[in-house]
Motif scaffolding. Structure first.
Motif, PDB file in Angstrom:
ATOM      1  N   LYS A  89       0.825  -1.208   0.000  1.00 14.70           N
ATOM      2  CA  LYS A  89       0.000   0.000   0.000  1.00 14.70           C
ATOM      3  C   LYS A  89       0.860   1.259   0.000  1.00 14.70           C
ATOM      4  O   LYS A  89       0.565   2.239  -0.699  1.00 14.70           O
ATOM      5  CB  LYS A  89      -0.939  -0.013   1.204  1.00 14.70           C
ATOM      6  N   LYS A  90       1.956   1.242   0.787  1.00 13.46           N
ATOM      7  CA  LYS A  90       2.857   2.389   0.805  1.00 13.46           C
ATOM      8  C   LYS A  90       3.536   2.574  -0.553  1.00 13.46           C
ATOM      9  O   LYS A  90       3.692   3.690  -1.048  1.00 13.46           O
ATOM     10  CB  LYS A  90       3.915   2.202   1.903  1.00 13.46           C
ATOM     11  N   GLU A  91       3.928   1.448  -1.133  1.00 15.32           N
ATOM     12  CA  GLU A  91       4.566   1.515  -2.451  1.00 15.32           C
ATOM     13  C   GLU A  91       3.587   2.023  -3.507  1.00 15.32           C
ATOM     14  O   GLU A  91       3.947   2.798  -4.397  1.00 15.32           O
ATOM     15  CB  GLU A  91       5.101   0.123  -2.827  1.00 15.32           C
ATOM     16  N   TYR A  92       2.350   1.598  -3.392  1.00 14.94           N
ATOM     17  CA  TYR A  92       1.311   2.061  -4.332  1.00 14.94           C
ATOM     18  C   TYR A  92       1.116   3.573  -4.215  1.00 14.94           C
ATOM     19  O   TYR A  92       1.008   4.272  -5.228  1.00 14.94           O
ATOM     20  CB  TYR A  92       0.000   1.332  -4.056  1.00 14.94           C
ATOM     21  N   GLU A  93       1.084   4.092  -2.985  1.00 17.15           N
ATOM     22  CA  GLU A  93       0.925   5.531  -2.785  1.00 17.15           C
ATOM     23  C   GLU A  93       2.104   6.293  -3.399  1.00 17.15           C
ATOM     24  O   GLU A  93       1.922   7.345  -4.016  1.00 17.15           O
ATOM     25  CB  GLU A  93       0.819   5.843  -1.288  1.00 17.15           C
ATOM     26  N   ARG A  94       3.308   5.757  -3.230  1.00 22.87           N
ATOM     27  CA  ARG A  94       4.497   6.392  -3.818  1.00 22.87           C
ATOM     28  C   ARG A  94       4.426   6.393  -5.344  1.00 22.87           C
ATOM     29  O   ARG A  94       4.687   7.409  -5.997  1.00 22.87           O
ATOM     30  CB  ARG A  94       5.772   5.675  -3.350  1.00 22.87           C
ATOM     31  N   LEU A  95       4.062   5.240  -5.894  1.00 23.44           N
ATOM     32  CA  LEU A  95       3.978   5.123  -7.346  1.00 23.44           C
ATOM     33  C   LEU A  95       2.874   6.006  -7.924  1.00 23.44           C
ATOM     34  O   LEU A  95       3.022   6.578  -9.000  1.00 23.44           O
ATOM     35  CB  LEU A  95       3.749   3.662  -7.744  1.00 23.44           C
ATOM     36  N   MET A  96       1.746   6.138  -7.197  1.00 21.97           N
ATOM     37  CA  MET A  96       0.657   6.981  -7.667  1.00 21.97           C
ATOM     38  C   MET A  96       1.067   8.458  -7.661  1.00 21.97           C
ATOM     39  O   MET A  96       0.720   9.215  -8.572  1.00 21.97           O
ATOM     40  CB  MET A  96      -0.592   6.781  -6.805  1.00 21.97           C
ATOM     41  N   ALA A  97       1.804   8.867  -6.627  1.00 19.60           N
ATOM     42  CA  ALA A  97       2.288  10.249  -6.575  1.00 19.60           C
ATOM     43  C   ALA A  97       3.220  10.532  -7.748  1.00 19.60           C
ATOM     44  O   ALA A  97       3.136  11.580  -8.409  1.00 19.60           O
ATOM     45  CB  ALA A  97       2.996  10.511  -5.246  1.00 19.60           C
ATOM     46  N   GLU A  98       4.096   9.585  -8.052  1.00 15.09           N
ATOM     47  CA  GLU A  98       5.011   9.722  -9.182  1.00 15.09           C
ATOM     48  C   GLU A  98       4.240   9.699 -10.503  1.00 15.09           C
ATOM     49  O   GLU A  98       4.534  10.452 -11.431  1.00 15.09           O
ATOM     50  CB  GLU A  98       6.042   8.593  -9.139  1.00 15.09           C
ATOM     51  N   TYR A  99       3.249   8.822 -10.556  1.00 16.89           N
ATOM     52  CA  TYR A  99       2.412   8.731 -11.762  1.00 16.89           C
ATOM     53  C   TYR A  99       1.694  10.054 -12.033  1.00 16.89           C
ATOM     54  O   TYR A  99       1.665  10.545 -13.158  1.00 16.89           O
ATOM     55  CB  TYR A  99       1.398   7.606 -11.594  1.00 16.89           C
ATOM     56  N   ASN A 100       1.094  10.635 -10.980  1.00 20.14           N
ATOM     57  CA  ASN A 100       0.377  11.901 -11.141  1.00 20.14           C
ATOM     58  C   ASN A 100       1.312  13.034 -11.570  1.00 20.14           C
ATOM     59  O   ASN A 100       0.933  13.898 -12.370  1.00 20.14           O
ATOM     60  CB  ASN A 100      -0.350  12.276  -9.840  1.00 20.14           C
ATOM     61  N   ARG A 101       2.526  13.037 -11.026  1.00 19.21           N
ATOM     62  CA  ARG A 101       3.504  14.048 -11.430  1.00 19.21           C
ATOM     63  C   ARG A 101       3.849  13.914 -12.912  1.00 19.21           C
ATOM     64  O   ARG A 101       3.865  14.893 -13.663  1.00 19.21           O
ATOM     65  CB  ARG A 101       4.774  13.922 -10.578  1.00 19.21           C
ATOM     66  N   LYS A 102       4.118  12.677 -13.329  1.00 19.39           N
ATOM     67  CA  LYS A 102       4.453  12.440 -14.739  1.00 19.39           C
ATOM     68  C   LYS A 102       3.260  12.740 -15.642  1.00 19.39           C
ATOM     69  O   LYS A 102       3.417  13.241 -16.754  1.00 19.39           O
ATOM     70  CB  LYS A 102       4.907  10.990 -14.930  1.00 19.39           C
TER      71      LYS A 102
END
Length: 382
Positions: A297-310
């Motif tokens: 879940k923590k990794e998903y939140e990190r990846l989603m934040a990066e995804y939204n930035r990109k």
């Protein structure tokens, strides 16, 4: 004042009557009563001009900040008495691409017709002049300046005009069919959708006792968000073959298995299992438990934040690429002056421009209304 399918803004420039020279006649013609290009805002207008130095013997090619290209042949310029120019020529080019730039120019945006003055909608207006020092020069009789006018307006129903400053009127140089034949559209390739640029992270499912899970040996090393986990369980995602309905699925020794993000089901993967001639294709979702689920879940939140930035970066680039779709209108000029690619506003819209508006002043200082502007936010006109 009526508004028909647009929100016009009307405002006027007010100056003391001795602040501007006007060239008017006693005619009732609305165009004749407009000021003939006497700079209403000289400082702002001058600031828009781009200056270039040209060796008249060699000519040259220029690209403006708007992307407009100007080609000048050799020995193109002469003095006002016809004498060839040998000194470097200072070429001034100003392009007006927005209603505010048009207003700053002070150039009338109406044309005389049999039914009266009709407002213009511009697809690119520009002014070009040349000087040697303080002395004006002109284009030689046997020469032409080629202009590839770069604009954002892709319609092909514009005409090409030149403004006659002495008459205070626009003269038609090209009709729409002629200008359209000299128009090139350069549409830059943009992605069919922003989503094609990025793969959205897959959310790990929380175990549900109502959803049966199973084990499957499949390599996840190349899957972002899954590569760090071991002993992943899987649950059927509802697309393709349900493994629980396939006889001996869990007992079969699959020769190869592959997995990739699903193009049909959100937060799921497509799997393919091959054994000899037998192939099973299904969609599955990963299931984790305990500490691994918390970590996921923590990794998903990190990846989603990066995804939204990109994603924001991709959207910005998408919009930039779309905005850079441009049009070149290939024009030949036999003289310096003011030119415009225009079409006329409908009569019911133009009627608003011809209203007898009478402003009221708060003070007693004598002022003169030099010009009214009707600005339509949805089209390029003022």
């Amino acid at each position: 004042m009526k508004s028909k399918q647009f929100l016009p803004i009307v405002f006027c420039i007010l100056l003391s009557c001795n602040q501007v020279q006007t060239n008017t006649t006693s005619s009732n013609n609305a165009v004749a009563n407009l000021p003939v290009i006497k700079t209403v805002m000289p400082v702002l207008k001058q600031a828009l001009a781009q200056l270039f130095t040209i060796n008249p013997a060699k000519g040259g090619k220029i690209t403006t900040t708007e992307g407009t290209k100007i080609s000048i042949p050799e020995n193109c310029f002469v003095k006002m008495d016809g004498t060839p120019v040998s000194e470097n020529v200072s070429l001034a080019f100003t392009q007006y691409d927005s209603p505010m730039e048009i207003i700053i120019s002070g150039i009338p945006m109406v044309i005389a017709t049999e039914s009266g003055a009709v407002a213009f909608e511009s697809a690119g207006m520009f002014q070009i002049n040349g000087k040697v020092g303080d002395e004006e020069v002109k284009v030689a009789k046997d020469k032409q300046i080629k202009v590839e006018l770069c604009t954002q307006y892709m319609d092909t129903n514009y005409s090409f005009y030149q403004y006659d400053e002495k008459k205070g009127a626009w003269e038609t140089l090209m009709k729409p069919s002629e200008l359209a034949a000299n128009t090139i559209t350069n549409a830059k390739k943009v992605p069919a959708s922003v989503a094609e640029k990025l793969a959205k992270p897959v959310k790990i499912e929380t175990f549900s006792p109502n959803a049966p899970v199973f084990e499957l040996e499949v390599a996840t090393t190349n899957l972002e968000g899954l590569s760090m986990f071991d002993n992943i369980m899987w649950t059927y995602a509802g697309e393709g073959t349900d493994p629980f309905t396939v006889k001996n699925f869990f007992d079969t020794k699959w020769q190869s298995t592959s997995i990739k993000p699903s193009g049909k089901v959100v937060d799921a993967y497509d799997i393919s299992c091959v054994s000899g001639k037998k192939t099973i294709e299904s969609t599955v979702k990963p299931v984790l438990f305990g500490s691994q689920l918390k970590k996921a879940k923590k990794e998903y939140e990190r990846l989603m934040a990066e995804y939204n930035r990109k994603l924001e970066m991709v959207k910005a680039q998408y919009q930039k690429d779309a905005a850079e779709q441009n049009v070149q209108r290939m024009l030949s000029l036999s003289s310096f002056g003011i030119y415009n690619c225009d079409r006329m506003w409908p009569a019911d819209v133009t009627e608003l421009c011809n209203k007898d508006l009478k402003p009221q002043f708060a003070d007693n200082e004598h002022k003169e209304v030099i010009r009214y502007y009707l600005v339509n936010p949805t089209v390029n006109s003022a």
